[in-house]
Design a protein around this motif. Structure first.
Motif, PDB file in Angstrom:
ATOM      1  N   ILE A  30     -63.714 -20.860 -35.527  1.00 62.41           N
ATOM      2  CA  ILE A  30     -63.268 -21.838 -36.524  1.00 62.41           C
ATOM      3  C   ILE A  30     -61.770 -22.119 -36.396  1.00 62.41           C
ATOM      4  CG2 ILE A  30     -63.492 -22.488 -38.955  1.00 62.41           C
ATOM      5  CD1 ILE A  30     -66.107 -21.635 -37.606  1.00 62.41           C
ATOM      6  N   LEU A  31     -61.076 -21.340 -35.590  1.00 59.22           N
ATOM      7  CA  LEU A  31     -59.624 -21.515 -35.454  1.00 59.22           C
ATOM      8  C   LEU A  31     -59.252 -22.929 -35.016  1.00 59.22           C
ATOM      9  CD1 LEU A  31     -58.629 -18.122 -33.783  1.00 59.22           C
ATOM     10  CD2 LEU A  31     -57.881 -18.942 -36.022  1.00 59.22           C
ATOM     11  N   SER A  32     -60.134 -23.579 -34.285  1.00 60.31           N
ATOM     12  CA  SER A  32     -59.842 -24.928 -33.803  1.00 60.31           C
ATOM     13  C   SER A  32     -59.762 -25.941 -34.941  1.00 60.31           C
ATOM     14  CB  SER A  32     -60.900 -25.371 -32.788  1.00 60.31           C
ATOM     15  OG  SER A  32     -62.195 -25.354 -33.373  1.00 60.31           O
ATOM     16  N   ASP A  33     -60.312 -25.603 -36.116  1.00 60.44           N
ATOM     17  CA  ASP A  33     -60.275 -26.494 -37.270  1.00 60.44           C
ATOM     18  C   ASP A  33     -59.065 -26.243 -38.169  1.00 60.44           C
ATOM     19  OD1 ASP A  33     -62.656 -27.828 -36.633  1.00 60.44           O
ATOM     20  OD2 ASP A  33     -63.867 -26.253 -37.561  1.00 60.44           O
ATOM     21  N   ILE A  34     -58.230 -25.277 -37.800  1.00 60.86           N
ATOM     22  CA  ILE A  34     -57.057 -24.931 -38.597  1.00 60.86           C
ATOM     23  C   ILE A  34     -55.804 -25.471 -37.915  1.00 60.86           C
ATOM     24  CG2 ILE A  34     -55.701 -23.049 -39.587  1.00 60.86           C
ATOM     25  CD1 ILE A  34     -58.228 -21.335 -39.547  1.00 60.86           C
ATOM     26  N   PRO A  35     -54.990 -26.279 -38.596  1.00 62.35           N
ATOM     27  CA  PRO A  35     -53.774 -26.812 -37.989  1.00 62.35           C
ATOM     28  C   PRO A  35     -52.853 -25.701 -37.487  1.00 62.35           C
ATOM     29  CG  PRO A  35     -54.255 -27.946 -40.046  1.00 62.35           C
ATOM     30  CD  PRO A  35     -55.204 -26.789 -39.966  1.00 62.35           C
ATOM     31  N   ILE A  59     -56.032 -14.347 -40.347  1.00 63.58           N
ATOM     32  CA  ILE A  59     -56.359 -15.752 -40.149  1.00 63.58           C
ATOM     33  C   ILE A  59     -56.203 -16.469 -41.482  1.00 63.58           C
ATOM     34  CG2 ILE A  59     -58.165 -17.381 -39.483  1.00 63.58           C
ATOM     35  CD1 ILE A  59     -59.369 -15.185 -37.746  1.00 63.58           C
ATOM     36  N   PRO A  60     -55.431 -17.552 -41.536  1.00 66.46           N
ATOM     37  CA  PRO A  60     -55.231 -18.247 -42.812  1.00 66.46           C
ATOM     38  C   PRO A  60     -56.520 -18.854 -43.338  1.00 66.46           C
ATOM     39  CG  PRO A  60     -54.306 -19.513 -40.993  1.00 66.46           C
ATOM     40  CD  PRO A  60     -54.697 -18.194 -40.431  1.00 66.46           C
ATOM     41  N   PHE A  61     -56.703 -18.791 -44.678  1.00 64.77           N
ATOM     42  CA  PHE A  61     -57.876 -19.439 -45.271  1.00 64.77           C
ATOM     43  C   PHE A  61     -57.505 -20.409 -46.387  1.00 64.77           C
ATOM     44  CE2 PHE A  61     -57.486 -15.510 -47.765  1.00 64.77           C
ATOM     45  CZ  PHE A  61     -57.655 -15.970 -49.069  1.00 64.77           C
ATOM     46  N   ASP A  62     -56.315 -20.288 -46.979  1.00 65.37           N
ATOM     47  CA  ASP A  62     -55.826 -21.319 -47.889  1.00 65.37           C
ATOM     48  C   ASP A  62     -54.300 -21.256 -47.940  1.00 65.37           C
ATOM     49  OD1 ASP A  62     -55.173 -19.227 -49.610  1.00 65.37           O
ATOM     50  OD2 ASP A  62     -56.501 -19.841 -51.224  1.00 65.37           O
ATOM     51  N   TYR A  63     -53.689 -22.284 -48.527  1.00 58.80           N
ATOM     52  CA  TYR A  63     -52.226 -22.306 -48.575  1.00 58.80           C
ATOM     53  C   TYR A  63     -51.757 -23.156 -49.754  1.00 58.80           C
ATOM     54  CZ  TYR A  63     -52.124 -27.066 -46.628  1.00 58.80           C
ATOM     55  OH  TYR A  63     -52.281 -28.416 -46.428  1.00 58.80           O
ATOM     56  N   GLY A  64     -50.485 -22.978 -50.073  1.00 51.91           N
ATOM     57  CA  GLY A  64     -49.884 -23.742 -51.155  1.00 51.91           C
ATOM     58  C   GLY A  64     -48.377 -23.628 -51.084  1.00 51.91           C
ATOM     59  N   THR A  80     -46.608 -20.786 -49.016  1.00 56.34           N
ATOM     60  CA  THR A  80     -47.318 -19.512 -48.920  1.00 56.34           C
ATOM     61  C   THR A  80     -48.684 -19.745 -48.300  1.00 56.34           C
ATOM     62  OG1 THR A  80     -48.148 -17.590 -50.150  1.00 56.34           O
ATOM     63  CG2 THR A  80     -48.233 -19.710 -51.268  1.00 56.34           C
ATOM     64  N   ILE A  81     -49.070 -18.860 -47.411  1.00 53.92           N
ATOM     65  CA  ILE A  81     -50.359 -18.955 -46.719  1.00 53.92           C
ATOM     66  C   ILE A  81     -51.090 -17.634 -46.888  1.00 53.92           C
ATOM     67  CG2 ILE A  81     -51.508 -19.450 -44.527  1.00 53.92           C
ATOM     68  CD1 ILE A  81     -48.869 -20.756 -43.612  1.00 53.92           C
ATOM     69  N   GLU A  82     -52.353 -17.694 -47.330  1.00 60.73           N
ATOM     70  CA  GLU A  82     -53.146 -16.490 -47.519  1.00 60.73           C
ATOM     71  C   GLU A  82     -54.083 -16.284 -46.332  1.00 60.73           C
ATOM     72  OE1 GLU A  82     -53.529 -15.881 -52.261  1.00 60.73           O
ATOM     73  OE2 GLU A  82     -54.973 -17.271 -51.381  1.00 60.73           O
ATOM     74  N   GLY A  83     -54.190 -15.018 -45.895  1.00 63.49           N
ATOM     75  CA  GLY A  83     -54.998 -14.724 -44.729  1.00 63.49           C
ATOM     76  C   GLY A  83     -56.074 -13.687 -44.984  1.00 63.49           C
ATOM     77  N   ILE A  84     -57.036 -13.642 -44.064  1.00 61.77           N
ATOM     78  CA  ILE A  84     -58.121 -12.679 -44.086  1.00 61.77           C
ATOM     79  C   ILE A  84     -58.153 -11.956 -42.745  1.00 61.77           C
ATOM     80  CG2 ILE A  84     -59.784 -14.451 -43.313  1.00 61.77           C
ATOM     81  CD1 ILE A  84     -61.917 -12.987 -44.966  1.00 61.77           C
ATOM     82  N   GLY A  85     -58.441 -10.651 -42.767  1.00 65.16           N
ATOM     83  CA  GLY A  85     -58.421  -9.882 -41.532  1.00 65.16           C
ATOM     84  C   GLY A  85     -59.474  -8.796 -41.511  1.00 65.16           C
ATOM     85  N   MET A 114     -55.704 -24.014 -54.578  1.00 64.97           N
ATOM     86  CA  MET A 114     -54.903 -23.989 -53.358  1.00 64.97           C
ATOM     87  C   MET A 114     -55.501 -24.993 -52.377  1.00 64.97           C
ATOM     88  SD  MET A 114     -52.486 -21.483 -53.504  1.00 64.97           S
ATOM     89  CE  MET A 114     -52.249 -20.430 -52.065  1.00 64.97           C
ATOM     90  N   TYR A 115     -54.752 -25.316 -51.334  1.00 58.32           N
ATOM     91  CA  TYR A 115     -55.263 -26.214 -50.310  1.00 58.32           C
ATOM     92  C   TYR A 115     -56.075 -25.429 -49.281  1.00 58.32           C
ATOM     93  CZ  TYR A 115     -52.089 -29.800 -52.055  1.00 58.32           C
ATOM     94  OH  TYR A 115     -51.444 -30.706 -52.854  1.00 58.32           O
ATOM     95  N   PRO A 116     -57.227 -25.960 -48.832  1.00 61.56           N
ATOM     96  CA  PRO A 116     -57.995 -25.291 -47.780  1.00 61.56           C
ATOM     97  C   PRO A 116     -57.320 -25.490 -46.426  1.00 61.56           C
ATOM     98  CG  PRO A 116     -59.014 -27.387 -48.321  1.00 61.56           C
ATOM     99  CD  PRO A 116     -57.873 -27.209 -49.283  1.00 61.56           C
ATOM    100  N   VAL A 117     -57.463 -24.514 -45.543  1.00 60.64           N
ATOM    101  CA  VAL A 117     -56.861 -24.666 -44.212  1.00 60.64           C
ATOM    102  C   VAL A 117     -57.759 -25.456 -43.267  1.00 60.64           C
ATOM    103  CG1 VAL A 117     -55.512 -22.543 -44.381  1.00 60.64           C
ATOM    104  CG2 VAL A 117     -57.808 -22.463 -43.373  1.00 60.64           C
ATOM    105  N   ASN A 118     -59.049 -25.453 -43.543  1.00 62.89           N
ATOM    106  CA  ASN A 118     -59.989 -26.168 -42.672  1.00 62.89           C
ATOM    107  C   ASN A 118     -59.790 -27.668 -42.868  1.00 62.89           C
ATOM    108  OD1 ASN A 118     -62.328 -27.353 -41.475  1.00 62.89           O
ATOM    109  ND2 ASN A 118     -63.361 -25.371 -41.606  1.00 62.89           N
ATOM    110  N   SER A 119     -59.364 -28.337 -41.821  1.00 62.36           N
ATOM    111  CA  SER A 119     -58.984 -29.744 -41.918  1.00 62.36           C
ATOM    112  C   SER A 119     -60.164 -30.673 -42.166  1.00 62.36           C
ATOM    113  CB  SER A 119     -58.259 -30.170 -40.639  1.00 62.36           C
ATOM    114  OG  SER A 119     -59.072 -29.915 -39.493  1.00 62.36           O
ATOM    115  N   SER A 120     -61.379 -30.156 -42.077  1.00 61.69           N
ATOM    116  CA  SER A 120     -62.552 -31.010 -42.275  1.00 61.69           C
ATOM    117  C   SER A 120     -62.994 -31.071 -43.731  1.00 61.69           C
ATOM    118  CB  SER A 120     -63.715 -30.502 -41.417  1.00 61.69           C
ATOM    119  OG  SER A 120     -64.183 -29.238 -41.883  1.00 61.69           O
TER     120      SER A 120
END
Length: 335
Positions: free
Chosen positions: A108-113, A125-130, A252-257, A289-295
């Motif tokens: 899914i990384l290809s869908d994240i700017p 890996i980022p999953f949302d941001y604000g 700020t960007i929130e990530g999951i690992g 928050m804003y989603p990181v997935n551009s779709s």
């Protein structure tokens, strides 16, 4: 003899029960998350059952406090941690989490700017941001602050709720924000000294701070530019507004690992991919928050989440500098 046989039976049953419990634990994916994700108003209530139904993977979601408390818990537990996945580590605290995480090159990384990716090894890996901002009650009767310096005016004495940068990623966001605006010299010190006088309180985390704000304890609180989305969608009001300053805001960007050494690697990857795809809209709405997935298409309520033209990146401040700023902040607050 009967007594001995009875005791042996009890012992055998205890062993079987312990074995069954251990087996059950082995079949469960344990996810540490921050409190608001797992709360009654957070997205976990709908997302976790959906993931379990679609994949057949059972999830033990552990509410582990704020992002800082979550990292501290993993650090304390070390190799004995129960966590397979940690969710909600922000880019400014990422360096503390890296030693405990494994890389994962999700498809899914290809869908994240690219500008949102802060770990080249993909341990987080980022999953949302604000963006951090002060949220203002437009019905409070006060003039609207137009800058960080405006907040230091006497009219805002006891009108602002701040958050501790040692215990909260939101509090740290403001600390780094003021550093990027004022540097670390006299202006930085003067701003924080003034805010020490104007702050009604310094909460230990975002949840408690925002709770005080919505209860009417003070008309201004440190939060996010996206916070008004919640009130538009749930309260049908535009009363609470994010203050956007020309001088810029801290992003700020929130990530999951995935936790290093987990024996649930396949299940953990499935959960990460779920968070980056099907869960994106629910998380964006619940977290405001804003989603990181551009779709992902967002509802109209996000029109009330202003995007600052100028953003600073919290994760670009070195760990050493961050700790130095925290120490300077503590000196100011305790003098």
């Amino acid at each position: 003899m009967k007594k001995a046989l009875f005791l042996m039976l009890i012992a055998a049953m205890a062993v079987m029960t312990a074995a069954a419990q251990a087996s059950a634990e082995e079949d469960v994916l344990t996810v540490y998350s921050y409190d608001s994700f797992a709360s009654d108003w957070g997205p976990a209530g709908t997302l976790i059952p959906k993931f379990e139904e679609e994949t057949g993977i059972k999830v033990n979601l552990v509410s582990a406090g704020d992002a800082v408390e979550m990292i501290s818990r993993v650090e304390l537990e070390g190799e004995n941690t129960k966590a397979d996945v940690i969710l909600g580590i922000t880019d400014d605290f990422a360096y503390r989490a890296y030693p405990y995480l494994e890389s994962y090159d999700s498809p899914i990384l290809s869908d994240i700017p690219e500008e949102l990716k802060f770990d080249p090894e993909n341990r987080l890996i980022p999953f949302d941001y604000g963006a951090f901002a002060f949220v203002w009650d437009s019905e409070c009767g006060l003039d609207k602050p137009e800058s960080l310096s405006d907040l230091t005016k006497e009219e805002y004495k006891d009108k602002v709720i701040l958050i501790d940068p040692r215990t909260s990623s939101v509090g740290l966001g403001l600390l780094l924000w003021t550093y990027n605006i004022y540097g670390d010299g006299d202006e930085f010190t003067a701003w924080w000294k003034a805010m020490k006088e104007n702050a009604l309180t310094i909460a230990d985390g975002w949840s408690s701070a925002y709770g005080l704000f919505t209860e009417g304890e003070a008309p201004i609180v440190l939060s996010y530019t996206t916070s008004p989305v919640y009130h538009v969608m749930n309260d049908n009001t535009t009363r609470y507004q994010a203050l956007v300053f020309d001088e810029g805001h801290e992003a700020t960007i929130e990530g999951i690992g995935i936790v290093k050494g987990t024996d649930k690697r396949e299940e953990a990857e499935a959960f990460v991919d779920f968070i980056l795809t099907e869960a994106q809209l629910d998380i964006a709405i619940a977290n405001s928050m804003y989603p990181v997935n551009s779709s992902i298409a967002l509802p109209d309520a996000f029109d009330y989440a202003p995007r600052p033209e100028k953003l600073f990146r919290s994760g670009e401040t070195s760990p050493e500098k961050t700790e130095e700023l925290q120490a300077a902040w503590l000196d100011i607050m305790t003098e």
